[in-house]
Structure formats: structure tokens, C-alpha cells
Design a protein around this motif. Structure first.
Motif, PDB file in Angstrom:
ATOM      1  N   ALA A  13       0.830  -1.201   0.000  1.00  0.00           N
ATOM      2  CA  ALA A  13       0.000   0.000   0.000  1.00  0.00           C
ATOM      3  C   ALA A  13       0.865   1.252   0.000  1.00  0.00           C
ATOM      4  O   ALA A  13       1.957   1.270   0.585  1.00  0.00           O
ATOM      5  CB  ALA A  13      -0.922   0.005   1.217  1.00  0.00           C
ATOM      6  N   GLN A  14       0.366   2.265  -0.667  1.00  0.00           N
ATOM      7  CA  GLN A  14       0.937   3.612  -0.608  1.00  0.00           C
ATOM      8  C   GLN A  14       0.071   4.412   0.360  1.00  0.00           C
ATOM      9  O   GLN A  14      -1.109   4.632   0.127  1.00  0.00           O
ATOM     10  CB  GLN A  14       0.924   4.258  -1.992  1.00  0.00           C
ATOM     11  N   LEU A  15       0.677   4.842   1.470  1.00  0.00           N
ATOM     12  CA  LEU A  15      -0.055   5.559   2.510  1.00  0.00           C
ATOM     13  C   LEU A  15      -0.055   7.060   2.248  1.00  0.00           C
ATOM     14  O   LEU A  15       0.837   7.586   1.574  1.00  0.00           O
ATOM     15  CB  LEU A  15       0.578   5.291   3.883  1.00  0.00           C
ATOM     16  N   THR A  16      -1.019   7.734   2.816  1.00  0.00           N
ATOM     17  CA  THR A  16      -1.003   9.198   2.777  1.00  0.00           C
ATOM     18  C   THR A  16      -0.008   9.702   3.815  1.00  0.00           C
ATOM     19  O   THR A  16       0.266   9.009   4.812  1.00  0.00           O
ATOM     20  CB  THR A  16      -2.397   9.777   3.087  1.00  0.00           C
ATOM     21  N   PRO A  17       0.531  10.905   3.657  1.00  0.00           N
ATOM     22  CA  PRO A  17       1.472  11.453   4.644  1.00  0.00           C
ATOM     23  C   PRO A  17       0.846  11.629   6.030  1.00  0.00           C
ATOM     24  O   PRO A  17       1.568  11.672   7.033  1.00  0.00           O
ATOM     25  CB  PRO A  17       1.858  12.819   4.050  1.00  0.00           C
ATOM     26  N   GLN A  18      -0.466  11.690   6.108  1.00  0.00           N
ATOM     27  CA  GLN A  18      -1.134  11.916   7.390  1.00  0.00           C
ATOM     28  C   GLN A  18      -1.285  10.634   8.215  1.00  0.00           C
ATOM     29  O   GLN A  18      -1.586  10.690   9.411  1.00  0.00           O
ATOM     30  CB  GLN A  18      -2.530  12.517   7.153  1.00  0.00           C
ATOM     31  N   THR A  19      -1.092   9.475   7.601  1.00  0.00           N
ATOM     32  CA  THR A  19      -1.304   8.202   8.298  1.00  0.00           C
ATOM     33  C   THR A  19      -0.214   7.963   9.336  1.00  0.00           C
ATOM     34  O   THR A  19       0.978   8.039   9.034  1.00  0.00           O
ATOM     35  CB  THR A  19      -1.321   7.031   7.294  1.00  0.00           C
ATOM     36  N   THR A  20      -0.613   7.666  10.569  1.00  0.00           N
ATOM     37  CA  THR A  20       0.339   7.412  11.654  1.00  0.00           C
ATOM     38  C   THR A  20       0.425   5.910  11.936  1.00  0.00           C
ATOM     39  O   THR A  20      -0.441   5.128  11.518  1.00  0.00           O
ATOM     40  CB  THR A  20      -0.086   8.137  12.935  1.00  0.00           C
ATOM     41  N   ASP A  21       1.454   5.532  12.683  1.00  0.00           N
ATOM     42  CA  ASP A  21       1.569   4.125  13.091  1.00  0.00           C
ATOM     43  C   ASP A  21       0.420   3.736  14.008  1.00  0.00           C
ATOM     44  O   ASP A  21      -0.047   2.590  13.975  1.00  0.00           O
ATOM     45  CB  ASP A  21       2.908   3.884  13.773  1.00  0.00           C
ATOM     46  N   ALA A  22      -0.056   4.672  14.826  1.00  0.00           N
ATOM     47  CA  ALA A  22      -1.221   4.385  15.670  1.00  0.00           C
ATOM     48  C   ALA A  22      -2.439   4.084  14.811  1.00  0.00           C
ATOM     49  O   ALA A  22      -3.209   3.148  15.106  1.00  0.00           O
ATOM     50  CB  ALA A  22      -1.496   5.563  16.607  1.00  0.00           C
ATOM     51  N   ASP A  23      -2.636   4.841  13.730  1.00  0.00           N
ATOM     52  CA  ASP A  23      -3.740   4.553  12.796  1.00  0.00           C
ATOM     53  C   ASP A  23      -3.645   3.123  12.281  1.00  0.00           C
ATOM     54  O   ASP A  23      -4.636   2.379  12.243  1.00  0.00           O
ATOM     55  CB  ASP A  23      -3.704   5.513  11.596  1.00  0.00           C
ATOM     56  N   LEU A  24      -2.448   2.735  11.852  1.00  0.00           N
ATOM     57  CA  LEU A  24      -2.249   1.399  11.281  1.00  0.00           C
ATOM     58  C   LEU A  24      -2.485   0.312  12.321  1.00  0.00           C
ATOM     59  O   LEU A  24      -3.140  -0.701  12.039  1.00  0.00           O
ATOM     60  CB  LEU A  24      -0.830   1.289  10.711  1.00  0.00           C
ATOM     61  N   LEU A  25      -1.963   0.510  13.516  1.00  0.00           N
ATOM     62  CA  LEU A  25      -2.126  -0.500  14.561  1.00  0.00           C
ATOM     63  C   LEU A  25      -3.594  -0.676  14.935  1.00  0.00           C
ATOM     64  O   LEU A  25      -4.085  -1.805  15.061  1.00  0.00           O
ATOM     65  CB  LEU A  25      -1.298  -0.130  15.788  1.00  0.00           C
ATOM     66  N   TYR A  26      -4.298   0.414  15.092  1.00  0.00           N
ATOM     67  CA  TYR A  26      -5.699   0.303  15.482  1.00  0.00           C
ATOM     68  C   TYR A  26      -6.577  -0.235  14.361  1.00  0.00           C
ATOM     69  O   TYR A  26      -7.561  -0.930  14.619  1.00  0.00           O
ATOM     70  CB  TYR A  26      -6.220   1.661  15.960  1.00  0.00           C
ATOM     71  N   LYS A  27      -6.234   0.064  13.102  1.00  0.00           N
ATOM     72  CA  LYS A  27      -7.040  -0.416  11.987  1.00  0.00           C
ATOM     73  C   LYS A  27      -6.763  -1.884  11.648  1.00  0.00           C
ATOM     74  O   LYS A  27      -7.668  -2.648  11.304  1.00  0.00           O
ATOM     75  CB  LYS A  27      -6.775   0.440  10.737  1.00  0.00           C
ATOM     76  N   LEU A  28      -5.490  -2.292  11.724  1.00  0.00           N
ATOM     77  CA  LEU A  28      -5.103  -3.625  11.248  1.00  0.00           C
ATOM     78  C   LEU A  28      -5.070  -4.691  12.339  1.00  0.00           C
ATOM     79  O   LEU A  28      -5.091  -5.883  12.046  1.00  0.00           O
ATOM     80  CB  LEU A  28      -3.736  -3.559  10.560  1.00  0.00           C
ATOM     81  N   HIS A  29      -4.992  -4.268  13.587  1.00  0.00           N
ATOM     82  CA  HIS A  29      -4.839  -5.233  14.685  1.00  0.00           C
ATOM     83  C   HIS A  29      -6.111  -5.295  15.518  1.00  0.00           C
ATOM     84  O   HIS A  29      -6.658  -4.250  15.864  1.00  0.00           O
ATOM     85  CB  HIS A  29      -3.659  -4.809  15.568  1.00  0.00           C
ATOM     86  N   PRO A  30      -6.583  -6.499  15.884  1.00  0.00           N
ATOM     87  CA  PRO A  30      -6.145  -7.796  15.371  1.00  0.00           C
ATOM     88  C   PRO A  30      -6.836  -8.134  14.056  1.00  0.00           C
ATOM     89  O   PRO A  30      -7.991  -7.800  13.860  1.00  0.00           O
ATOM     90  CB  PRO A  30      -6.561  -8.767  16.477  1.00  0.00           C
ATOM     91  N   THR A  31      -6.118  -8.795  13.164  1.00  0.00           N
ATOM     92  CA  THR A  31      -6.683  -9.192  11.877  1.00  0.00           C
ATOM     93  C   THR A  31      -7.556 -10.446  12.064  1.00  0.00           C
ATOM     94  O   THR A  31      -7.463 -11.134  13.083  1.00  0.00           O
ATOM     95  CB  THR A  31      -5.585  -9.514  10.845  1.00  0.00           C
ATOM     96  N   PRO A  32      -8.378 -10.774  11.069  1.00  0.00           N
ATOM     97  CA  PRO A  32      -9.160 -12.017  11.142  1.00  0.00           C
ATOM     98  C   PRO A  32      -8.289 -13.269  11.204  1.00  0.00           C
ATOM     99  O   PRO A  32      -8.788 -14.346  11.521  1.00  0.00           O
ATOM    100  CB  PRO A  32      -9.986 -11.985   9.853  1.00  0.00           C
ATOM    101  N   ALA A  33      -6.996 -13.151  10.907  1.00  0.00           N
ATOM    102  CA  ALA A  33      -6.098 -14.306  11.008  1.00  0.00           C
ATOM    103  C   ALA A  33      -5.928 -14.765  12.451  1.00  0.00           C
ATOM    104  O   ALA A  33      -5.616 -15.929  12.705  1.00  0.00           O
ATOM    105  CB  ALA A  33      -4.734 -13.974  10.402  1.00  0.00           C
ATOM    106  N   VAL A  34      -6.134 -13.855  13.407  1.00  0.00           N
ATOM    107  CA  VAL A  34      -5.995 -14.227  14.824  1.00  0.00           C
ATOM    108  C   VAL A  34      -7.264 -13.963  15.625  1.00  0.00           C
ATOM    109  O   VAL A  34      -7.386 -14.431  16.761  1.00  0.00           O
ATOM    110  CB  VAL A  34      -4.806 -13.498  15.491  1.00  0.00           C
ATOM    111  N   GLY A  35      -8.205 -13.196  15.058  1.00  0.00           N
ATOM    112  CA  GLY A  35      -9.442 -12.890  15.762  1.00  0.00           C
ATOM    113  C   GLY A  35     -10.647 -13.526  15.089  1.00  0.00           C
ATOM    114  O   GLY A  35     -11.271 -14.432  15.628  1.00  0.00           O
ATOM    115  N   GLY A  36     -10.942 -13.062  13.905  1.00  0.00           N
ATOM    116  CA  GLY A  36     -12.076 -13.602  13.174  1.00  0.00           C
ATOM    117  C   GLY A  36     -12.759 -12.512  12.379  1.00  0.00           C
ATOM    118  O   GLY A  36     -12.283 -11.374  12.320  1.00  0.00           O
TER     119      GLY A  36
END
Length: 422
Positions: A312-335
């Protein structure tokens, strides 16, 4: 090495004062970093990180900051830590919902070069850094485990597991997929050396994230995880949908047949697609441009997984906190859907996952790297808790999923119980 570091720090103090507001970078002769970690018994936090591509090996000692929020960083600041599987409710001792530390001493081996960064923030003193340096002990040789197992306890039990799987399938209209897991507690006669265990685990599965987080003398969380949550280089993001598991074969022909089944099995394809769909949708919510590669098979010591790389190409405004909260936990470990699956796990699993299936890694301005903390273990003296999960979808059979859990912890069981003759 110690005397060289002391001289550099003392000279640095003459220039920057007792409380510097910039880091000191020192080039060192190569040291075996996991062996260096093994030698330290009194310095906490003590952390170890090796990325999946084996490009960086890192050991950190001490902390100049300890935060229970996700940090936003600039310049040459770097934080290490993680998030629990779920941020609500009770967590493990030493491992709260969120914990990140900025290390005092950060050893990084990269491109066959070893550097030490002494971190400062205008509050941490050179004297404190020197005190940590004086506590460092020389590396201690790594060796095979030789532990006598006294007992094993699975939670849930095999009977409880079958009931849980049946219950999850009953909810299939609301829950197309839920990942159920098991904690296996082993009690050994002697205390467990986590560095020796991690060393043997690395040999068995080299193309994985290898990590160890120890914040006190009481508990150590280690892992050898094949799963990336994300790696960010500036605004470029790499992640993956890792879901769907079969065994390794007993010979090359059987291995190839099992590999092919990963690519053609409809149940596995459905399980993996739910993870892809989740990751893509959440990245697009962050206004990222997303591209998926063709599926491939990731082969490990005892199992092999279906993997779809995602970029993915992220926007300059995207933070690591944004990514962690959006992607974690994935359905691979949660559902999937996420919230009903997490609620089902919270209501029905008979133990606390804590940092198992959480997110562990580091954050810096230019690069952040996180693994999903599967194939992990919590160690306390002579006790070790191993964790494994399996995705439950329509067509799942409790007995087969139980065997998958056993396969996922088999490598560690082999390492712990091997004899010196091995």
C-alpha cells in the motif's frame, strides 16, 4: 568494548553536558547479540528483535521512557513494545494493553556492522547510561535446551475445545470465521533459559520474526512468528494475509501434495480471503492505494501456510497508531466480522491471551516494523505457556483443528525436551 563505550560517553558529556538532548551513536566490533542478552541478569527492560528478512538484529537494555500509549516519534527516536490481543479487561503482569519503551542502550547489527545508540532526551543523564554500561556482562555461549518436563496442562481441554468449536459453528450466520486458541502450560524441573530456547527456535524457523520482551525478572514473552502485521518504510507499507494451514509432508512428494492443497482447498481459500478483505478495507479507510500479489505458500518446520502479500501507498497523514488500530487484530488471529469475533473469544475462551496474538515491534519516523505475536510463549522461571490458534469456519472439524494446534507448538516441544546427545 565496555571501556571504549565509557570513553565515548565521557567525551560526549564534555560536549553535550550531563543531560544531552541528542543520541550518541557508537560503532563497535561485532558481538553475538543473543549471547549478549543471555549474559544479562540484572538489567531491565531487556529486549531482542530480529526481523523476518534477517536484515536487522537488535538488543536493547534499560529505558529512558516507558509509555502505555502508542508514541508518535520524530528524528532518531525509536520505541519498542506491543499491544495486547485485546485492549479491554485484565492483562498479564508486565504486559498491559499497550506498552512501549524508548531504550537507554540500543545495539543494532545490520549489514555486518554493529552500532550502539545511547538514547537521551534531556532528562536521562550520561551517568545513568554509564551505570548501565558498567552492569553489562560479556556474552555467554548459547546451547541446546535440556529440560525435564514434569507436567502439561491444556486450556481449554480437548473436550472443552470440541464444545467451543461446535458453538462457534452454530454462530456461522453471525461469525463466518472465529479464531479459537489454546494455552499449553508446561512445568519443567529446572528454570527455562529463554535465550537458549529462542536460539534453537531461530535455527528451526529462520525466516520468521524472532523476539523477546522482558520488563522485569518475573516474566519473559518470546516468539518466533511467521506473520507480519505490517512493515512501513516512510509511506510505503507491506503486509500480508496469512491464514490457512496444512502440515509438512513426510517426504518431498507428500510435501508437494499438501502444498498444492493449500492453493486449491475451498475452506482454506475462504479463510484467507476474509483476512485479505479485512486488511484491504481498513487500508482503504486510511485512503491508501492497495495492491495484492498472487498467493504463495510459506513453509515452516512443521506446518505451511497460505500467504497473500499486500502492498500500500499511505497518505502522509497516516500514523503508526492509525495502522495499529485499523489492522490489529486481523481475522487471522481474531475472526470476521472483527467485533463479534472478539466478543465471542472474550466470552468463551477460558484463559487470557494477553500479548499472544497481539502486535509486537518497533516505531520510528522512517521505519516501523510489527509482527503478529503468534508462535509465542510466556516464560516464568520453570513454567512456560505455549499458545496456538486455529481458524474455525463452516466445515471445521474439532479433532483436526486440535491436531493443528499440536503441530503449531511441536517445534518448541521438541526443543525443550531434546537431550544433550541431540
Amino acid at each position: 568494548m565496555i571501556e571504549n563505550i565509557r570513553k565515548k560517553l565521557q567525551h560526549f558529556r564534555e560536549i553535550e553536558g550531563e543531560f544531552p538532548n541528542k543520541n550518541l551513536l557508537i560503532t563497535l566490533e561485532s558481538q553475538p547479540l543473543l549471547a549478549l542478552l543471555k549474559a544479562q541478569k540484572t538489567i531491565f527492560p531487556a529486549l531482542y528483535w530480529q526481523d523476518k528478512e534477517l536484515l536487522q538484529t537488535i538488543v536493547c537494555f534499560g529505558a529512558i521512557d516507558d509509555s502505555e500509549t502508542i508514541p508518535q516519534v520524530k528524528g532518531d527516536i525509536r520505541y519498542y513494545g506491543g499491544l495486547a490481543f485485546q485492549q479491554q479487561g485484565e492483562q498479564w503482569p508486565d504486559f498491559p494493553a499497550i506498552r512501549f519503551i524508548r531504550p537507554a542502550l540500543e545495539f543494532i547489527e545490520q549489514d555486518n556492522k554493529l552500532t550502539l545508540t545511547c538514547h537521551f532526551d534531556s532528562h536521562f543523564s550520561v551517568t545513568q547510561s554509564l551505570t548501565l554500561i558498567d552492569q553489562l556482562q560479556p556474552p555467554v555461549a548459547l546451547q541446546n535446551m535440556n529440560a525435564e518436563l514434569l507436567s502439561r496442562h491444556d486450556l481449554p481441554t480437548k473436550k472443552q475445545w470440541a464444545e467451543l468449536v461446535d458453538l462457534a459453528i452454530e454462530y456461522k450466520a453471525l461469525l463466518p470465521k472465529v479464531v479459537l486458541s489454546r494455552q499449553t502450560e508446561l512445568v519443567c524441573r529446572e528454570s527455562i533459559n529463554h535465550c537458549d530456547l529462542l536460539y534453537q527456535w531461530q535455527i528451526a524457523n529462520p525466516a520468521s520474526f524472532h523476539f523477546s520482551f522482558q520488563f522485569s525478572a518475573d516474566y519473559i514473552f518470546i516468539g518466533c512468528s511467521p506473520e507480519r502485521l505490517f512493515s512501513r518504510h516512510n509511506n510505503q507499507l507491506h503486509t500480508e494475509a496469512l491464514a490457512g494451514t496444512v502440515n509438512r509432508g513426510r517426504n518431498a512428494r507428500e510435501d508437494a501434495i499438501l502444498l498444492q492443497s493449500l492453493l486449491t482447498d475451498k475452506k482454506i481459500d475462504r479463510e484467507n480471503y476474509l483476512v485479505q478483505e479485512f486488511i484491504i478495507a481498513n487500508l482503504k479507510r486510511l485512503k491508501a492505494d492497495v495492491v495484492c500479489d498472487q498467493p504463495r505458500v510459506m513453509q515452516l518446520h512443521n506446518v505451511q501456510h497460505l500467504c497473500v502479500p499486500i502492498h500500500a501507498q499511505l497518505t502522509p497523514q497516516t500514523t503508526d497508531a492509525d495502522l495499529l488500530y485499523k489492522l490489529h487484530p486481523t481475522p487471522a488471529v481474531g475472526g470476521s466480522p472483527k467485533l463479534p469475533a472478539l466478543q465471542f473469544i472474550n466470552d468463551n475462551e477460558p484463559y487470557l491471551r494477553g500479548w499472544y496474538a497481539g502486535a509486537v515491534g518497533y516505531i520510528s519516523e522512517q521505519k516501523s516494523d510489527f509482527s503478529v505475536a503468534i508462535r509465542s510463549a510466556l516464560i516464568s522461571n520453570n513454567k512456560i505457556k505455549l499458545f496456538a490458534g486455529a481458524g474455525i469456519v463452516t466445515g471445521s472439524i474439532a479433532e483436526q483443528e486440535w491436531l493443528e494446534l499440536d503441530n503449531k507448538i511441536h517445534t518448541v516441544l521438541e526443543i525443550i525436551s531434546q537431550t544433550e546427545d541431540n
